[in-house]
Design a protein around this motif. Structure first.
Motif, PDB file in Angstrom:
ATOM      1  N   PRO A   1       0.836  -1.203   0.000  1.00 27.36           N
ATOM      2  CA  PRO A   1       0.000   0.000   0.000  1.00 27.36           C
ATOM      3  C   PRO A   1       0.864   1.245   0.000  1.00 27.36           C
ATOM      4  CG  PRO A   1       0.035  -1.015   2.170  1.00 27.36           C
ATOM      5  CD  PRO A   1       0.730  -1.964   1.231  1.00 27.36           C
ATOM      6  N   ALA A   2       0.510   2.171  -0.867  1.00 27.17           N
ATOM      7  CA  ALA A   2       1.299   3.406  -0.913  1.00 27.17           C
ATOM      8  C   ALA A   2       1.128   4.154   0.397  1.00 27.17           C
ATOM      9  CB  ALA A   2       0.826   4.281  -2.076  1.00 27.17           C
ATOM     10  N   PRO A   3       2.220   4.486   1.101  1.00 25.83           N
ATOM     11  CA  PRO A   3       2.098   5.176   2.384  1.00 25.83           C
ATOM     12  C   PRO A   3       1.534   6.575   2.212  1.00 25.83           C
ATOM     13  CG  PRO A   3       4.386   5.123   1.680  1.00 25.83           C
ATOM     14  CD  PRO A   3       3.631   4.255   0.716  1.00 25.83           C
ATOM     15  N   ILE A   4       0.736   6.978   3.175  1.00 30.75           N
ATOM     16  CA  ILE A   4       0.204   8.332   3.192  1.00 30.75           C
ATOM     17  C   ILE A   4       1.205   9.214   3.931  1.00 30.75           C
ATOM     18  CG2 ILE A   4      -1.748   9.772   3.849  1.00 30.75           C
ATOM     19  CD1 ILE A   4      -2.382   7.594   1.808  1.00 30.75           C
TER      20      ILE A   4
ATOM     21  N   GLU B   1      16.453   3.801  17.338  1.00 30.26           N
ATOM     22  CA  GLU B   1      17.011   4.672  16.304  1.00 30.26           C
ATOM     23  C   GLU B   1      18.204   4.019  15.614  1.00 30.26           C
ATOM     24  OE1 GLU B   1      15.577   7.325  15.372  1.00 30.26           O
ATOM     25  OE2 GLU B   1      14.131   7.630  16.998  1.00 30.26           O
ATOM     26  N   GLY B   2      19.004   3.282  16.389  1.00 28.13           N
ATOM     27  CA  GLY B   2      20.162   2.614  15.798  1.00 28.13           C
ATOM     28  C   GLY B   2      19.763   1.566  14.782  1.00 28.13           C
ATOM     29  N   GLU B   3      18.698   0.822  15.090  1.00 28.93           N
ATOM     30  CA  GLU B   3      18.212  -0.191  14.152  1.00 28.93           C
ATOM     31  C   GLU B   3      17.667   0.470  12.890  1.00 28.93           C
ATOM     32  OE1 GLU B   3      15.373  -4.188  14.113  1.00 28.93           O
ATOM     33  OE2 GLU B   3      15.191  -2.720  15.739  1.00 28.93           O
ATOM     34  N   VAL B   4      16.983   1.592  13.057  1.00 29.38           N
ATOM     35  CA  VAL B   4      16.477   2.323  11.894  1.00 29.38           C
ATOM     36  C   VAL B   4      17.631   2.729  10.982  1.00 29.38           C
ATOM     37  CG1 VAL B   4      15.347   4.446  11.140  1.00 29.38           C
ATOM     38  CG2 VAL B   4      14.405   3.158  13.059  1.00 29.38           C
ATOM     39  N   ALA B   5      18.685   3.294  11.596  1.00 35.63           N
ATOM     40  CA  ALA B   5      19.836   3.731  10.798  1.00 35.63           C
ATOM     41  C   ALA B   5      20.488   2.556  10.080  1.00 35.63           C
ATOM     42  CB  ALA B   5      20.845   4.449  11.701  1.00 35.63           C
TER      43      ALA B   5
ATOM     44  N   HIS C   1       8.756   3.346  14.723  1.00 40.07           N
ATOM     45  CA  HIS C   1       9.101   3.672  13.344  1.00 40.07           C
ATOM     46  C   HIS C   1       8.719   2.509  12.424  1.00 40.07           C
ATOM     47  CE1 HIS C   1      11.285   7.035  15.012  1.00 40.07           C
ATOM     48  NE2 HIS C   1      12.027   6.222  15.742  1.00 40.07           N
ATOM     49  N   ARG C   2       8.473   2.834  11.156  1.00 42.51           N
ATOM     50  CA  ARG C   2       8.102   1.809  10.182  1.00 42.51           C
ATOM     51  C   ARG C   2       9.001   1.902   8.960  1.00 42.51           C
ATOM     52  NH1 ARG C   2       2.365   2.644   8.454  1.00 42.51           N
ATOM     53  NH2 ARG C   2       3.156   3.567   6.533  1.00 42.51           N
TER      54      ARG C   2
ATOM     55  N   TRP D   1      16.664  -0.462   3.169  1.00 40.03           N
ATOM     56  CA  TRP D   1      15.250  -0.369   3.525  1.00 40.03           C
ATOM     57  C   TRP D   1      14.775   1.061   3.307  1.00 40.03           C
ATOM     58  CZ3 TRP D   1      12.132  -4.091   6.460  1.00 40.03           C
ATOM     59  CH2 TRP D   1      12.752  -5.342   6.598  1.00 40.03           C
ATOM     60  N   LEU D   2      13.485   1.217   3.065  1.00 39.79           N
ATOM     61  CA  LEU D   2      12.906   2.541   2.855  1.00 39.79           C
ATOM     62  C   LEU D   2      12.179   2.998   4.123  1.00 39.79           C
ATOM     63  CD1 LEU D   2      11.333   2.121  -0.701  1.00 39.79           C
ATOM     64  CD2 LEU D   2      13.582   3.051  -0.103  1.00 39.79           C
TER      65      LEU D   2
END
Length: 563
Positions: free
Chosen positions: A400-403, A453-457, A437-438, A464-465
């Motif tokens: 699904p395209a994110p809003i 935050e470290g995992e996101v980075a 975060h997603r 990943w997007l």
């Protein structure tokens, strides 16, 4: 013969006249002070008996008869026809008591008056519905106001729209009117006179400081983006003109919520499948500051959002009268049983003569008189979540395209300290909130949720997007469990222990408690959608994203939990 016919005709006219006069005399009459005080005495006896446990809530004051109530509401209507819809409460040397969302708890209304002492009482609406003594509670407040209008200000809440209940709560109106009214004609007449009186209630008020300047704004719901035109319109409203559900310019004063998920968002309007038109209108810190600076207020008192009172408030700093001053928005719920249902406690607030604010819990024990859901007919009409079997991995499917319209939470925007520079110490403290975060993997077609935050980075570095944040969550409350499927790489979140155990039995790995959410349904819903093709579950606070996912073939599973 002709003379006899004429005589009979005249006699008939006289009889019709007598019938008409008699009918007029049977209409509701205006009650005097002694009659009003007699009703108060009988209702206070009922309230004391409920409070000390002699009788249970829902026992009605049978010694206050149908005609008494009709006369009372007609008497209130006569006075309200001359009452402005925006009240400037005169300066009170002894301070003020603020209550809201009594919701038919007659004993709580009685306790509020016992705690008032010499203060001016401000009722922020929603004094009917949910608890079963709504008729008596409404009558009690109106009698006290009619007897001493200089000592009490009654504002209207969204639940004082009985026409709203006709389609939102089809049968719930009968708990407002009272089970002892079995005659449909009497029920309809009672409802009509109640609504006629409620339509004339004020909607907003302001508390003045000792210098006569506006200090606190009082309202049931909140403020909206169009306050610059809505508030002057309310101030200039003709006192004799009812405010009905068609006057939508006042919805925000009656129904707006604090945006507890994104408090730094100025104003949002969203829709969910179970909402009526006024819901899901929410304001944040920027709008609070704009409003207070425009009118010189130092704060807002409101109700409407049960359960967030002592856990959450909005604050900010503005330039008022040439000085930088802190402003704050307080939320209060006084009904012990309704507050208890939402994981809170019934309380009242006091504004002291120096304009400082203190709080007090009501004394009655909600667990002694409250059992189960006090409003069983009011439930979100959304699909129930069911356990899905383990699925085999499939090639990536269109996501699904994110809003991207939803702003991200700035967790660092929350004040580091709850200490206040105002002349009062804060009563409430804000819950510790974090954000989930997603991210999206274009290769597998799966989403990943993390608060680290470290995992996101690290995932962004791997390709990943990043997507809009999924939802905020708490560091205490009801646990949400996380499970992992090694076959397809899916993670799954649930607060349902039965669903957790079913998935473990199906081969999923239990990874423990992921985070915490609100203890009771209420606040901001987190929706869940399911992809039959790859077994993924998708989480978001945006119903627009859910609808977009459904357009791509996902299944809307409704509300997974509340934050």
């Amino acid at each position: 013969m002709r003379k006899k016919s004429r005589s009979l005709f005249i006699i008939g006219l006289l009889l019709l006249g007598l019938i008409f006069i008699n009918a007029e005399n049977c209409k509701a009459r205006i009650l005097n002070r002694l009659e009003l005080q007699n009703i108060v005495n009988r209702l206070e006896t009922l309230a004391r008996n409920i409070q000390n446990g002699t009788i249970v809530r829902g026992t009605h004051a049978l010694d206050v008869n149908f005609a008494d109530y009709i006369d009372l509401f007609e008497t209130a209507k006569e006075r309200l026809n001359l009452t402005r819809k925006y009240i400037e409460i005169p300066v009170q040397q002894n301070g003020y008591e603020i209550v809201s969302d009594i919701h038919g708890a007659l004993d709580a209304a009685y306790q509020a008056f016992q705690a008032k002492e010499n203060r001016h009482l401000v009722v922020l609406g929603d004094f009917i519905d949910r608890d079963p003594n709504s008729l008596e509670t409404a009558a009690y407040f109106l009698c006290k106001w009619l007897l001493n209008p200089d000592e009490i200000t009654i504002l209207r809440g969204n639940h004082e729209f009985l026409s709203l209940h006709d389609w939102l709560f089809p049968d719930h109106i009968f708990s407002i009117i009272g089970n002892y009214l079995t005659n449909p004609t009497q029920r309809n007449q009672m409802k009509r006179v109640m609504q006629d009186a409620f339509d004339l209630l004020p909607i907003g008020a302001e508390i003045l400081d000792q210098n006569g300047r506006p200090f606190y704004f009082c309202v049931h719901g909140g403020i909206g983006a169009d306050f610059a035109t809505d508030l002057p319109r309310l101030k200039n409203w003709n006192p004799a003109t009812p405010i009905t559900m068609h006057d939508r310019q006042f919805y925000d004063f009656l129904c707006a919520d604090i945006n507890i998920a994104y408090p730094n968002t100025r104003w949002t309007i969203s829709s969910t499948p179970y909402s009526y038109p006024s819901h899901n209108r929410s304001f944040g810190r920027p709008l609070l500051k704009e409003f207070c600076q425009a009118y010189g207020f130092r704060g807002i008192f409101r109700g409407h959002q049960h359960g967030i009172g002592e856990k959450f408030f909005l604050d900010g700093t503005v330039n008022n009268h040439g000085q930088m001053q802190e402003v704050r928005c307080y939320t209060i719920a006084t009904s012990p049983s309704v507050a208890y249902y939402y994981g809170s406690q019934g309380r009242v607030l006091f504004v002291n003569p120096d304009m400082s604010v203190t709080g007090q819990l009501l004394l009655n024990n909600p667990t002694a008189t409250f059992t189960g859901n006090p409003f069983p007919l009011w439930q979100p009409q959304v699909p129930q979540i069911s356990v899905k079997p383990k699925v085999s991995p499939t090639p990536p499917q269109p996501r699904p395209a994110p809003i991207a319209q939803k702003p991200a939470v700035n967790n660092n925007s929350r004040p580091a300290s709850t200490k206040s520079t105002l002349p009062f110490a804060p009563v409430f403290t804000e819950p510790v909130m974090k954000v989930m975060h997603r991210l999206y993997n274009q290769n597998s077609g799966l989403h990943h949720y993390t608060a680290e935050e470290g995992e996101v980075a690290g995932l962004l570095a791997l390709g990943w997007l990043g997507e809009p944040d999924a939802f905020p969550f708490r560091t205490e409350g009801m646990p949400v469990y996380r499970l992992y499927n090694r076959n397809d790489g899916n993670h799954h979140f649930t607060m349902d222990a039965n669903e957790r155990d079913s998935l473990i039995a199906a081969g999923w790995e239990y990874e423990g408690i992921a985070f915490y959410v609100a203890e009771i349904n209420g606040g901001v819903p987190v929706y869940r959608a399911y992809n039959l093709r790859n077994g993924e579950h998708f989480y978001t606070t945006s119903y627009d994203e859910i609808e977009n996912a459904v357009a791509y073939g996902w299944i809307n599973e409704g509300i997974a939990f509340w934050v």
